[in-house]
Design a protein around this motif. Structure first.
Motif, mmCIF file in Angstrom:
data_model
loop_
_atom_site.group_PDB
_atom_site.id
_atom_site.type_symbol
_atom_site.label_atom_id
_atom_site.label_comp_id
_atom_site.label_asym_id
_atom_site.label_seq_id
_atom_site.Cartn_x
_atom_site.Cartn_y
_atom_site.Cartn_z
ATOM 1 N N PRO A 191 1.084 -1.233 -0.093
ATOM 2 C CA PRO A 191 -0.208 0.431 0.162
ATOM 3 C C PRO A 191 0.835 1.292 0.284
ATOM 4 O O PRO A 191 0.544 2.074 -0.920
ATOM 5 C CB PRO A 191 -0.967 -0.166 1.626
ATOM 6 C CG PRO A 191 -1.074 -2.043 1.430
ATOM 7 C CD PRO A 191 0.076 -2.256 1.106
ATOM 8 N N LYS A 240 1.840 4.093 -3.190
ATOM 9 C CA LYS A 240 1.453 5.486 -3.055
ATOM 10 C C LYS A 240 2.628 6.200 -3.050
ATOM 11 O O LYS A 240 2.519 7.170 -2.588
ATOM 12 C CB LYS A 240 0.496 5.863 -1.783
ATOM 13 C CG LYS A 240 -1.159 5.735 -1.219
ATOM 14 C CD LYS A 240 -1.774 6.236 -2.140
ATOM 15 C CE LYS A 240 -2.238 6.864 -1.631
ATOM 16 N NZ LYS A 240 -3.884 7.646 -1.305
ATOM 17 N N CYS A 260 -1.752 0.818 6.814
ATOM 18 C CA CYS A 260 -1.914 1.264 5.108
ATOM 19 C C CYS A 260 -2.977 1.772 4.827
ATOM 20 O O CYS A 260 -3.034 2.793 3.691
ATOM 21 C CB CYS A 260 -2.137 -0.087 4.730
ATOM 22 S SG CYS A 260 -1.414 -1.786 5.883
ATOM 23 N N VAL A 261 -4.109 2.471 5.364
ATOM 24 C CA VAL A 261 -5.237 2.903 5.119
ATOM 25 C C VAL A 261 -4.747 4.835 5.039
ATOM 26 O O VAL A 261 -5.149 5.250 3.339
ATOM 27 C CB VAL A 261 -6.343 3.464 5.399
ATOM 28 C CG1 VAL A 261 -6.703 3.799 7.074
ATOM 29 C CG2 VAL A 261 -7.413 3.824 4.628
ATOM 30 N N ASN A 262 -3.587 5.059 4.968
ATOM 31 C CA ASN A 262 -3.516 6.486 5.811
ATOM 32 C C ASN A 262 -1.357 6.630 4.857
ATOM 33 O O ASN A 262 -0.882 7.161 4.779
ATOM 34 C CB ASN A 262 -2.811 6.676 6.466
ATOM 35 C CG ASN A 262 -4.309 7.116 7.311
ATOM 36 O OD1 ASN A 262 -5.361 7.362 6.880
ATOM 37 N ND2 ASN A 262 -3.893 7.036 8.693
ATOM 38 N N GLU A 286 1.755 10.190 8.596
ATOM 39 C CA GLU A 286 0.944 9.870 6.939
ATOM 40 C C GLU A 286 0.759 11.039 6.344
ATOM 41 O O GLU A 286 0.510 11.919 6.544
ATOM 42 C CB GLU A 286 -0.517 8.972 8.146
ATOM 43 C CG GLU A 286 -0.532 8.182 10.294
ATOM 44 C CD GLU A 286 -1.638 7.381 10.265
ATOM 45 O OE1 GLU A 286 -2.938 8.487 9.551
ATOM 46 O OE2 GLU A 286 -1.055 6.882 10.915
ATOM 47 N N ASP A 287 0.016 9.495 5.158
ATOM 48 C CA ASP A 287 -0.425 10.512 4.400
ATOM 49 C C ASP A 287 -0.071 11.600 4.026
ATOM 50 O O ASP A 287 0.432 12.787 3.248
ATOM 51 C CB ASP A 287 -2.081 11.511 4.202
ATOM 52 C CG ASP A 287 -3.058 10.273 4.903
ATOM 53 O OD1 ASP A 287 -3.352 9.278 3.962
ATOM 54 O OD2 ASP A 287 -3.474 11.286 5.590
ATOM 55 N N SER A 301 -2.365 12.293 10.254
ATOM 56 C CA SER A 301 -2.580 12.414 9.041
ATOM 57 C C SER A 301 -1.922 14.156 8.626
ATOM 58 O O SER A 301 -1.924 14.615 9.294
ATOM 59 C CB SER A 301 -3.672 12.535 8.150
ATOM 60 O OG SER A 301 -4.120 12.275 7.328
ATOM 61 N N SER A 359 -8.289 7.107 10.541
ATOM 62 C CA SER A 359 -8.515 6.476 9.269
ATOM 63 C C SER A 359 -9.581 6.790 8.028
ATOM 64 O O SER A 359 -9.771 5.537 7.167
ATOM 65 C CB SER A 359 -8.169 4.997 9.160
ATOM 66 O OG SER A 359 -8.846 4.022 9.975
ATOM 67 N N PRO A 405 -12.245 7.958 5.905
ATOM 68 C CA PRO A 405 -12.878 9.499 4.271
ATOM 69 C C PRO A 405 -12.085 10.409 4.833
ATOM 70 O O PRO A 405 -12.374 11.170 5.025
ATOM 71 C CB PRO A 405 -13.823 8.739 3.929
ATOM 72 C CG PRO A 405 -14.332 8.165 5.500
ATOM 73 C CD PRO A 405 -14.340 7.914 6.147
#
Length: 177
Positions: free
Chosen positions: A76, A80, A117-119, A131-132, A155, A162, A164
């Motif tokens: 992931p 990214k 992973c989502v970030n 993150e991000d 983030s 995490s 949206p």
């Protein structure tokens, strides 16, 4: 306190938390003497402690900088842009993976999934997750640390946890779903 969590006949099960404690007490790494002491405390041979310490990447067997940067390059984060961020970090700090800056401030390590992973993409610096990220945000974080400032963890696109990035919480909230 750690040993109290285990039955007296199972003290060997405390090897991982004791290694973690030793690493924290030794400024982020575990010297051989500390591994031997852990073995003595829980009555298991040094080699068994050494096997655990060398198996898990979370244990450092050589000194690290004051700021230990761990780069996630699992799928992931890689998708990214973690490879680009890692290169930016290496250039910005003038070190490679497994090295420490000449001033002893930063060490760099490539690791498997850090669980955010989502970030993606993200890095862990000491105990904090950032993150991000993109290249400029990562450079800003490193520059803040150089200035003795504390960058805000979390983030860097303003997300909470995490969630949206927009207010949509389910597919039903999307008119085109």
């Amino acid at each position: 306190d750690i040993l109290k969590k285990y039955p007296s006949n199972q003290s060997g099960s405390a090897v991982m938390p004791l290694l973690d404690l030793a690493m924290r007490q030794c400024n982020g790494w575990i010297p051989e003497a500390a591994m031997k002491e852990v073995g003595n405390i829980i009555n298991i041979p040094f080699i068994k402690v050494y096997e655990v310490a060398t198996f898990y990447s979370m244990f450092n067997l050589k000194p690290v900088g004051k700021y230990f940067i761990q780069f996630c390059t699992t799928t992931p984060c890689w998708l990214k842009g973690s490879d680009e961020l890692l290169e930016v970090c290496k250039r910005h700090l003038n070190i490679d993976i497994g090295e420490t800056t000449n001033d002893g401030l930063f060490s760099l390590k490539e690791v498997e999934c850090l669980g955010a992973c989502v970030n993606a993409p993200m890095v862990q610096i000491n105990e904090d997750y950032y993150e991000d990220l993109d290249a400029s945000k990562l450079e800003k974080i490193i520059d803040q640390i150089y200035k003795n400032e504390k960058p805000v963890p979390g983030s860097y696109r303003g997300r909470i946890s995490s969630e949206p990035e927009n207010i949509r919480k389910t597919l039903l909230d999307n008119k085109n779903a």
